[in-house]
Design an enzyme around this catalytic site. Structure first.
Site, PDB file in Angstrom:
ATOM      1  N   ASP A  63       0.799  -1.238   0.000  1.00 53.27           N
ATOM      2  CA  ASP A  63       0.000   0.000   0.000  1.00 53.27           C
ATOM      3  C   ASP A  63       0.825   1.279   0.000  1.00 53.27           C
ATOM      4  O   ASP A  63       0.295   2.359   0.267  1.00 53.27           O
ATOM      5  CB  ASP A  63      -0.961   0.047   1.212  1.00 53.27           C
ATOM      6  CG  ASP A  63      -2.055  -0.990   1.100  1.00 53.27           C
ATOM      7  OD1 ASP A  63      -2.296  -1.466  -0.025  1.00 53.27           O
ATOM      8  OD2 ASP A  63      -2.647  -1.323   2.135  1.00 53.27           O
ATOM      9  N   HIS A 120      30.702   7.294  -4.385  1.00 56.59           N
ATOM     10  CA  HIS A 120      29.235   7.293  -4.294  1.00 56.59           C
ATOM     11  C   HIS A 120      28.769   6.969  -2.877  1.00 56.59           C
ATOM     12  O   HIS A 120      27.773   6.278  -2.689  1.00 56.59           O
ATOM     13  CB  HIS A 120      28.640   6.298  -5.295  1.00 56.59           C
ATOM     14  CG  HIS A 120      28.817   6.729  -6.720  1.00 56.59           C
ATOM     15  ND1 HIS A 120      28.674   5.876  -7.789  1.00 56.59           N
ATOM     16  CD2 HIS A 120      29.135   7.932  -7.261  1.00 56.59           C
ATOM     17  CE1 HIS A 120      28.905   6.534  -8.911  1.00 56.59           C
ATOM     18  NE2 HIS A 120      29.191   7.785  -8.615  1.00 56.59           N
ATOM     19  N   ASP A 143      28.010  16.429  -1.642  1.00 58.74           N
ATOM     20  CA  ASP A 143      27.581  16.495  -3.049  1.00 58.74           C
ATOM     21  C   ASP A 143      26.070  16.404  -3.016  1.00 58.74           C
ATOM     22  O   ASP A 143      25.515  15.326  -2.743  1.00 58.74           O
ATOM     23  CB  ASP A 143      28.213  15.333  -3.829  1.00 58.74           C
ATOM     24  CG  ASP A 143      27.896  15.371  -5.325  1.00 58.74           C
ATOM     25  OD1 ASP A 143      26.977  16.121  -5.726  1.00 58.74           O
ATOM     26  OD2 ASP A 143      28.562  14.645  -6.078  1.00 58.74           O
ATOM     27  N   ASP A 165      23.469  20.243  -9.249  1.00 62.76           N
ATOM     28  CA  ASP A 165      24.475  19.251  -8.861  1.00 62.76           C
ATOM     29  C   ASP A 165      25.709  20.008  -8.366  1.00 62.76           C
ATOM     30  O   ASP A 165      26.467  20.543  -9.173  1.00 62.76           O
ATOM     31  CB  ASP A 165      24.800  18.373 -10.079  1.00 62.76           C
ATOM     32  CG  ASP A 165      25.722  17.217  -9.735  1.00 62.76           C
ATOM     33  OD1 ASP A 165      26.014  17.007  -8.548  1.00 62.76           O
ATOM     34  OD2 ASP A 165      26.144  16.518 -10.675  1.00 62.76           O
ATOM     35  N   HIS A 176      37.573   9.882 -11.930  1.00 66.28           N
ATOM     36  CA  HIS A 176      36.349  10.130 -12.707  1.00 66.28           C
ATOM     37  C   HIS A 176      36.582  11.278 -13.674  1.00 66.28           C
ATOM     38  O   HIS A 176      37.608  11.944 -13.632  1.00 66.28           O
ATOM     39  CB  HIS A 176      35.152  10.408 -11.781  1.00 66.28           C
ATOM     40  CG  HIS A 176      35.309  11.589 -10.857  1.00 66.28           C
ATOM     41  ND1 HIS A 176      35.120  12.885 -11.270  1.00 66.28           N
ATOM     42  CD2 HIS A 176      35.626  11.657  -9.533  1.00 66.28           C
ATOM     43  CE1 HIS A 176      35.292  13.697 -10.245  1.00 66.28           C
ATOM     44  NE2 HIS A 176      35.615  12.983  -9.186  1.00 66.28           N
ATOM     45  N   HIS A 182      29.617  16.242 -16.821  1.00 62.94           N
ATOM     46  CA  HIS A 182      28.516  15.526 -17.485  1.00 62.94           C
ATOM     47  C   HIS A 182      27.447  16.566 -17.790  1.00 62.94           C
ATOM     48  O   HIS A 182      27.424  17.639 -17.201  1.00 62.94           O
ATOM     49  CB  HIS A 182      27.976  14.384 -16.616  1.00 62.94           C
ATOM     50  CG  HIS A 182      27.573  14.791 -15.225  1.00 62.94           C
ATOM     51  ND1 HIS A 182      26.378  15.409 -14.938  1.00 62.94           N
ATOM     52  CD2 HIS A 182      28.233  14.691 -14.033  1.00 62.94           C
ATOM     53  CE1 HIS A 182      26.309  15.642 -13.642  1.00 62.94           C
ATOM     54  NE2 HIS A 182      27.429  15.235 -13.064  1.00 62.94           N
ATOM     55  N   HIS A 230      22.532  13.286 -14.512  1.00 62.14           N
ATOM     56  CA  HIS A 230      23.398  12.938 -15.654  1.00 62.14           C
ATOM     57  C   HIS A 230      22.467  13.008 -16.857  1.00 62.14           C
ATOM     58  O   HIS A 230      21.773  12.047 -17.181  1.00 62.14           O
ATOM     59  CB  HIS A 230      24.012  11.545 -15.490  1.00 62.14           C
ATOM     60  CG  HIS A 230      25.021  11.500 -14.379  1.00 62.14           C
ATOM     61  ND1 HIS A 230      25.743  10.383 -14.059  1.00 62.14           N
ATOM     62  CD2 HIS A 230      25.441  12.454 -13.506  1.00 62.14           C
ATOM     63  CE1 HIS A 230      26.561  10.649 -13.042  1.00 62.14           C
ATOM     64  NE2 HIS A 230      26.379  11.898 -12.685  1.00 62.14           N
ATOM     65  N   GLU A 243      33.616  19.384 -12.251  1.00 57.15           N
ATOM     66  CA  GLU A 243      33.763  18.767 -10.934  1.00 57.15           C
ATOM     67  C   GLU A 243      35.055  17.980 -10.752  1.00 57.15           C
ATOM     68  O   GLU A 243      35.029  16.768 -10.544  1.00 57.15           O
ATOM     69  CB  GLU A 243      32.560  17.874 -10.639  1.00 57.15           C
ATOM     70  CG  GLU A 243      32.190  16.873 -11.731  1.00 57.15           C
ATOM     71  CD  GLU A 243      31.018  15.981 -11.304  1.00 57.15           C
ATOM     72  OE1 GLU A 243      31.133  15.361 -10.238  1.00 57.15           O
ATOM     73  OE2 GLU A 243      30.023  15.919 -12.038  1.00 57.15           O
ATOM     74  N   TYR A 282      41.341  12.354  -4.417  1.00 56.89           N
ATOM     75  CA  TYR A 282      40.932  11.447  -3.337  1.00 56.89           C
ATOM     76  C   TYR A 282      42.139  10.605  -2.952  1.00 56.89           C
ATOM     77  O   TYR A 282      42.642   9.841  -3.779  1.00 56.89           O
ATOM     78  CB  TYR A 282      39.788  10.550  -3.819  1.00 56.89           C
ATOM     79  CG  TYR A 282      38.711  11.332  -4.549  1.00 56.89           C
ATOM     80  CD1 TYR A 282      37.692  11.962  -3.859  1.00 56.89           C
ATOM     81  CD2 TYR A 282      38.757  11.488  -5.953  1.00 56.89           C
ATOM     82  CE1 TYR A 282      36.721  12.714  -4.526  1.00 56.89           C
ATOM     83  CE2 TYR A 282      37.804  12.218  -6.631  1.00 56.89           C
ATOM     84  CZ  TYR A 282      36.785  12.840  -5.918  1.00 56.89           C
ATOM     85  OH  TYR A 282      35.841  13.576  -6.591  1.00 56.89           O
ATOM     86  N   ARG A 309      36.323  17.308  -3.629  1.00 58.03           N
ATOM     87  CA  ARG A 309      35.735  17.570  -4.944  1.00 58.03           C
ATOM     88  C   ARG A 309      35.074  18.940  -4.868  1.00 58.03           C
ATOM     89  O   ARG A 309      34.522  19.303  -3.828  1.00 58.03           O
ATOM     90  CB  ARG A 309      34.712  16.491  -5.329  1.00 58.03           C
ATOM     91  CG  ARG A 309      34.032  16.758  -6.664  1.00 58.03           C
ATOM     92  CD  ARG A 309      33.301  15.533  -7.266  1.00 58.03           C
ATOM     93  NE  ARG A 309      32.172  15.071  -6.487  1.00 58.03           N
ATOM     94  CZ  ARG A 309      32.166  14.003  -5.704  1.00 58.03           C
ATOM     95  NH1 ARG A 309      33.268  13.260  -5.594  1.00 58.03           N
ATOM     96  NH2 ARG A 309      31.095  13.636  -5.025  1.00 58.03           N
ATOM     97  N   GLU A 314      32.404  21.103  -7.242  1.00 54.29           N
ATOM     98  CA  GLU A 314      31.535  20.914  -8.409  1.00 54.29           C
ATOM     99  C   GLU A 314      30.586  22.094  -8.573  1.00 54.29           C
ATOM    100  O   GLU A 314      29.862  22.457  -7.645  1.00 54.29           O
ATOM    101  CB  GLU A 314      30.711  19.630  -8.236  1.00 54.29           C
ATOM    102  CG  GLU A 314      29.713  19.404  -9.357  1.00 54.29           C
ATOM    103  CD  GLU A 314      29.010  18.052  -9.273  1.00 54.29           C
ATOM    104  OE1 GLU A 314      28.851  17.533  -8.153  1.00 54.29           O
ATOM    105  OE2 GLU A 314      28.624  17.525 -10.327  1.00 54.29           O
TER     106      GLU A 314
END
Ligand code: GLY
Ligand code: MN
Ligand code: MN
Length: 426
Positions: A22, A228, A245, A256, A335, A339, A346, A369, A373, A390, A392
């Protein structure tokens, strides 16, 4: 030979997703569907028909009917007539009539545009409708001979934002910078990551955002080196950095933003070294955003600064050219720098045109960004262990460069330290 004429496009919205008995996940309309319609109720399909000799192009919505019983429990529904009038469709029908009308709509069109393979249920439903048209071939009806993926066309449209879209993106960017500033004022040793996440969500929602645009990353100390990280359940420690982030979503458009700052409000020497390097890399990347440059140019500009900085900080050895050639920087920066950004964090849009990186053009929106690390390792200076940074921002390509729409979130060291000091009243 192609029989019939014109074409038909079918764009369904997303299904509702059950969470458990529900209870559903908060509903969010499909990005393509809302891009074309602005209509955000579930159980809806847009049909666009063009040509067949005698008919003008038409936009036709299929949506839920008015239903007083359901509206008492679940809330307002436009119903087909209300939706047609409010959103400007040429015609609208109850969603329950779709299957019955589909064969007639498909008959004698040359091309069917559809998101092939996006949803097995829709693939089957449309295949069945095509078969119903084919079954009537003896009465002279023809099913479309060509089926194309409508997303390729829509992706190209979504890549360049118009003035209305940019206006929304500026607004959600401003709200999201406010959330980052709020977090900077709030953070102190002993707070938990989830308390900071709550401050972000509070600011998004109180300013009218429907949702966060993606799951907020609130990563203290070593967690910043997990790209992430979304656990957001650890305590914030004196002497650590915090990487946030997070961005809101407003009217279906995302923001973002990442900021990295010290939990105690003062950067240590090694933290400032890494932070300044990433900030310099970001400045170089932003300077590379202009019409005629390619999507890859900001990344390459950032890489040169980052790799040289890693050498200077003794994270890497050898020359800049060797570091770029061997990609040894990837140990600390794994990375890409950008993007597309829009309805999706994205966002839709090709990154390459054939073999070449896509050229930038006014109205495109991309993130910038860069990061660094540093995980503990014997060959890494101990002073830098567990520093993850980072930075961004969101850039709109303009006629002669770019507009950074997220600048209001502090990122100079002095500005961050001043906000954190003043926010604590001392
Ligand atoms: N927040 C997702 C990203 O930065 O790409
Ligand atoms: Mn991003
Ligand atoms: Mn991000």
């Amino acid at each position: 030979m192609t029989r019939g004429g014109g074409g038909i496009a079918l764009i369904p919205t997303s299904p509702e997703q059950p969470r458990n008995r529900d209870s559903h996940y908060p509903y969010r309309a499909d990005s393509y569907f809302q891009y074309l319609t602005g209509f955000t109720e579930p159980e809806a399909v847009l049909v666009i028909v063009v040509g067949r000799g005698d008919t003008a192009p038409q936009s036709i919505l299929f949506c839920r009917e008015k239903n007083m019983e359901r509206e008492i429990w679940d809330g307002f529904r436009h119903g087909p007539d209300g939706a047609r009038d409010a959103f400007g469709f040429d015609a609208a029908h109850a969603i329950g009539e779709l299957d019955a009308k589909l064969a007639e709509l498909l008959a004698d069109r040359s091309v069917l545009w559809f998101s092939i393979g996006q949803d097995a249920g829709w693939d089957n439903r449309i295949a069945a409708a095509l078969n119903r048209v084919r079954a009537e071939s003896r009465s002279g009806k023809h099913a479309p001979a060509i089926i194309r993926d409508v997303r390729a066309e829509l992706d190209a449209m979504r890549l360049v934002k118009d003035a209305t879209e940019l206006d929304i993106m500026r607004r959600v960017a401003t709200i999201s910078t406010g959330a980052h500033s709020r977090a900077m004022r709030f953070v102190a040793p002993g707070r938990f990551e989830y308390e900071v996440e709550a401050e972000l969500l509070h600011e998004f929602r109180r300013q009218g955002c429907e949702f966060p645009a993606y799951t907020s990353i609130v990563a203290g100390g070593p967690n910043a080196c997990v790209l992430h990280y979304v656990g957001n359940d650890q305590i914030l420690r004196d002497g650590d950095l915090l990487l946030i982030d997070a961005g809101g979503e407003l009217n279906g458009y995302a923001s973002d933003i990442t900021r990295s700052f010290p939990v105690n409000g003062r950067f240590s020497g090694p933290q400032a070294d890494v932070y300044s390097l990433v900030l310099d890399a970001q400045a170089a990347a932003i300077a590379a955003v202009r019409p005629g440059a390619t999507f890859a140019d900001p990344h390459e500009a950032a890489l040169k600064v980052l790799a040289q900085g890693m050498i200077d900080l003794k994270l890497l050895s050898g020359t800049l050219d060797a570091a770029i050639e061997s990609e040894s920087y990837k140990r600390f920066y794994m990375h890409r720098t950008s993007h597309w950004l829009g309805k999706d964090v994205h966002d839709a849009g090709e990154y390459k045109a054939g073999e070449n990186w896509a050229p930038l053009a006014p109205g495109m929106v991309l993130t910038i960004e860069p990061g660094c690390y540093i995980r503990p390792a014997d060959d890494v200076p101990k002073a830098f262990w567990n520093i993850g940074v980072r930075i961004e921002d969101d850039a709109v390509v303009t006629a002669d460069g770019c507009e950074i729409i997220t600048d209001a979130a502090p990122k100079k060291i002095a500005d961050i330290e001043a906000l954190m000091r003043d926010g604590r009243g001392g």
